[in-house]
Design an enzyme around this catalytic site. Structure first.
Site, PDB file in Angstrom:
ATOM      1  N   GLU A  44       0.452  -1.045  -0.122  1.00 53.98           N
ATOM      2  CA  GLU A  44       0.532  -0.067  -0.189  1.00 53.98           C
ATOM      3  C   GLU A  44       0.488   1.315   0.172  1.00 53.98           C
ATOM      4  O   GLU A  44       1.590   1.266   0.681  1.00 53.98           O
ATOM      5  CB  GLU A  44      -0.939  -0.287   1.511  1.00 53.98           C
ATOM      6  CG  GLU A  44      -1.667   1.025   1.246  1.00 53.98           C
ATOM      7  CD  GLU A  44      -2.766   1.909   2.405  1.00 53.98           C
ATOM      8  OE1 GLU A  44      -2.128   1.266   3.496  1.00 53.98           O
ATOM      9  OE2 GLU A  44      -3.543   2.574   2.258  1.00 53.98           O
ATOM     10  N   ASP A 118      -3.013  11.472  -2.144  1.00 56.45           N
ATOM     11  CA  ASP A 118      -2.750  13.132  -2.615  1.00 56.45           C
ATOM     12  C   ASP A 118      -3.304  13.840  -4.015  1.00 56.45           C
ATOM     13  O   ASP A 118      -2.096  13.280  -4.788  1.00 56.45           O
ATOM     14  CB  ASP A 118      -1.735  14.157  -2.305  1.00 56.45           C
ATOM     15  CG  ASP A 118      -0.473  13.559  -0.774  1.00 56.45           C
ATOM     16  OD1 ASP A 118      -2.186  13.690   0.165  1.00 56.45           O
ATOM     17  OD2 ASP A 118       0.086  13.359  -0.652  1.00 56.45           O
ATOM     18  N   LYS A 122      -2.958  20.885  -9.137  1.00 55.04           N
ATOM     19  CA  LYS A 122      -1.797  22.240 -10.204  1.00 55.04           C
ATOM     20  C   LYS A 122      -1.406  20.838 -11.856  1.00 55.04           C
ATOM     21  O   LYS A 122      -0.189  19.623 -11.323  1.00 55.04           O
ATOM     22  CB  LYS A 122      -1.319  23.214  -9.635  1.00 55.04           C
ATOM     23  CG  LYS A 122      -1.796  23.564  -8.774  1.00 55.04           C
ATOM     24  CD  LYS A 122      -0.822  24.643  -7.985  1.00 55.04           C
ATOM     25  CE  LYS A 122      -1.628  25.627  -6.996  1.00 55.04           C
ATOM     26  NZ  LYS A 122      -0.798  26.297  -5.578  1.00 55.04           N
ATOM     27  N   ASP A 154     -11.759   9.649  -3.465  1.00 52.21           N
ATOM     28  CA  ASP A 154     -13.038  10.404  -3.418  1.00 52.21           C
ATOM     29  C   ASP A 154     -13.364  12.145  -4.883  1.00 52.21           C
ATOM     30  O   ASP A 154     -13.563  12.594  -5.494  1.00 52.21           O
ATOM     31  CB  ASP A 154     -13.261  11.278  -2.363  1.00 52.21           C
ATOM     32  CG  ASP A 154     -12.364  11.983  -2.316  1.00 52.21           C
ATOM     33  OD1 ASP A 154     -11.321  11.504  -1.936  1.00 52.21           O
ATOM     34  OD2 ASP A 154     -12.517  13.521  -2.119  1.00 52.21           O
ATOM     35  N   THR A 191     -10.267   2.925   3.948  1.00 52.96           N
ATOM     36  CA  THR A 191      -9.312   3.512   4.762  1.00 52.96           C
ATOM     37  C   THR A 191      -9.966   4.677   6.224  1.00 52.96           C
ATOM     38  O   THR A 191     -11.293   5.223   5.997  1.00 52.96           O
ATOM     39  CB  THR A 191      -8.703   4.531   3.187  1.00 52.96           C
ATOM     40  OG1 THR A 191      -9.519   5.758   3.073  1.00 52.96           O
ATOM     41  CG2 THR A 191      -8.919   3.338   2.404  1.00 52.96           C
ATOM     42  N   GLU A 192      -9.207   5.729   6.431  1.00 51.55           N
ATOM     43  CA  GLU A 192      -9.558   6.525   6.928  1.00 51.55           C
ATOM     44  C   GLU A 192     -10.434   8.094   5.893  1.00 51.55           C
ATOM     45  O   GLU A 192     -11.512   8.806   6.709  1.00 51.55           O
ATOM     46  CB  GLU A 192      -8.326   7.423   7.927  1.00 51.55           C
ATOM     47  CG  GLU A 192      -7.791   6.941   9.223  1.00 51.55           C
ATOM     48  CD  GLU A 192      -7.148   5.461   9.182  1.00 51.55           C
ATOM     49  OE1 GLU A 192      -6.701   5.483   8.202  1.00 51.55           O
ATOM     50  OE2 GLU A 192      -6.453   5.289  10.038  1.00 51.55           O
TER      51      GLU A 192
HETATM   52  N1  SAM Z   1      -4.070   6.598   2.532  1.00 47.96           N
HETATM   53  C1  SAM Z   1      -4.897   6.329   3.673  1.00 47.96           C
HETATM   54  C2  SAM Z   1      -6.311   7.172   3.463  1.00 47.96           C
HETATM   55  O1  SAM Z   1      -7.307   6.852   2.879  1.00 47.96           O
HETATM   56  O2  SAM Z   1      -6.806   7.255   4.499  1.00 47.96           O
HETATM   57  C3  SAM Z   1      -3.888   8.452   3.813  1.00 47.96           C
HETATM   58  C4  SAM Z   1      -3.863   9.345   1.880  1.00 47.96           C
HETATM   59  S1  SAM Z   1      -3.432  10.647   2.081  1.00 47.96           S
HETATM   60  C5  SAM Z   1      -4.701  11.706   1.725  1.00 47.96           C
HETATM   61  C6  SAM Z   1      -2.416  10.585   1.875  1.00 47.96           C
HETATM   62  C7  SAM Z   1      -0.987   9.632   2.741  1.00 47.96           C
HETATM   63  O3  SAM Z   1       0.101   9.276   1.274  1.00 47.96           O
HETATM   64  C8  SAM Z   1      -0.427  10.837   3.855  1.00 47.96           C
HETATM   65  O4  SAM Z   1      -0.306  10.269   4.862  1.00 47.96           O
HETATM   66  C9  SAM Z   1       1.037  10.885   2.798  1.00 47.96           C
HETATM   67  O5  SAM Z   1       2.440  11.106   3.962  1.00 47.96           O
HETATM   68  C10 SAM Z   1       1.702  10.112   1.491  1.00 47.96           C
HETATM   69  N2  SAM Z   1       1.768   9.752   0.803  1.00 47.96           N
HETATM   70  C11 SAM Z   1       1.635  10.885   0.376  1.00 47.96           C
HETATM   71  N3  SAM Z   1       3.321  10.969  -0.754  1.00 47.96           N
HETATM   72  C12 SAM Z   1       3.821   9.635  -1.063  1.00 47.96           C
HETATM   73  C13 SAM Z   1       4.823   9.530  -1.794  1.00 47.96           C
HETATM   74  N4  SAM Z   1       5.095   9.485  -2.676  1.00 47.96           N
HETATM   75  N5  SAM Z   1       5.522   7.875  -0.497  1.00 47.96           N
HETATM   76  C14 SAM Z   1       4.872   7.731   0.422  1.00 47.96           C
HETATM   77  N6  SAM Z   1       3.768   8.209   0.605  1.00 47.96           N
HETATM   78  C15 SAM Z   1       2.886   8.755   0.602  1.00 47.96           C
END
Ligand code: SAM
Length: 211
Positions: A44, A118, A122, A154, A191-192
């Site tokens: 994941e 994320d 942009k 989402d 997920t959260e």
């Molecule tokens: N997957 C979780 C959920 O659905 O609740 C967290 C979603 S959160 C928007 C995105 C997560 O991905 C963040 O905790 C961020 O730190 C991590 N993340 C973003 N880019 C990443 C990367 N290049 N490698 C590892 N983790 C990354």
């Protein structure tokens, strides 16, 4: 995801190095030895606080799960969940998913989950999106031939972008679901972020694709 400063995180990482693996490239091609079995490995990317990976590990005890989370202050929360659940089939990495091919050998992984990645809306940040072609190159390398990328979000913009990016890459789309929660998939582990956005009535999108 909101990050709080956790001054204890460095000590926690050191004390729990059997769970949050430092220097993961040392295990490239050898992750099975760390789990002590030859079960399939599912990765994941962007694990967040760990609800999904802990739920999946419980539901699928014969699969080995590796969660990759860039933020130290967040990976420690995921680790606490893994420890509380006593999941023996989960490992965590405090790493950037940009380095996947340094961590996993060719064909070492069976499934890659991207959950609520994320969106980087942009245009100039396109390369940071986890479905950008440079990431797909890495997924293709580490995934077995029958392996899948499973992506939930989402965010309609990121979902549409990902459909185009994966299709341009000649990936096969095996599922495109525009309202995951409408189908009552009992096996879906939320997920959260998924809980939060679906509680607000937002549809959850999911795709499954292979190379
Ligand atoms: N997957 C979780 C959920 O659905 O609740 C967290 C979603 S959160 C928007 C995105 C997560 O991905 C963040 O905790 C961020 O730190 C991590 N993340 C973003 N880019 C990443 C990367 N290049 N490698 C590892 N983790 C990354």
């Amino acid at each position: 995801m909101r990050q709080r400063n956790k001054p204890w995180a460095d000590d926690f990482l050191k004390e729990n190095a059997q769970l949050i693996i430092p220097n993961p490239s040392e295990y490239k091609g050898k992750w099975s030895t760390l789990f002590g079995n030859n079960n399939p490995i599912h990765v994941e990317v962007g694990t967040g606080k760990g609800q999904f990976i802990v739920g999946m590990a419980k539901q699928y005890p014969n699969i080995n799960f590796i969660g990759i989370e860039l933020a130290k202050s967040i990976v420690v929360t995921a680790a606490q969940k893994v420890l509380e659940a006593g999941s023996s089939n989960v490992l965590l990495l405090n790493e950037n998913a940009g380095d996947l091919v340094e961590i996993f050998a060719e064909n070492e992984v069976s499934t890659i989950y991207l959950n609520f990645s994320d969106p980087w809306p942009k245009n100039r940040h396109e390369k940071r999106r986890l479905t950008y072609k440079a990431f797909l190159d890495q997924y293709k390398t580490i995934l077995k031939q029958s392996g899948q990328v499973i992506f939930k979000t989402d965010n309609r913009g990121l979902f549409e972008y990902s459909l185009v990016s994966l299709t341009d890459y000649n990936m096969k789309l095996e599922e495109v679901n525009l309202d995951l929660h409408a189908i009552q998939d009992e096996s879906n582990i939320m997920t959260e972020y998924e809980e939060r956005f679906s509680a607000k009535g937002q549809p959850i999108y999911r795709l499954k694709a292979s190379f």
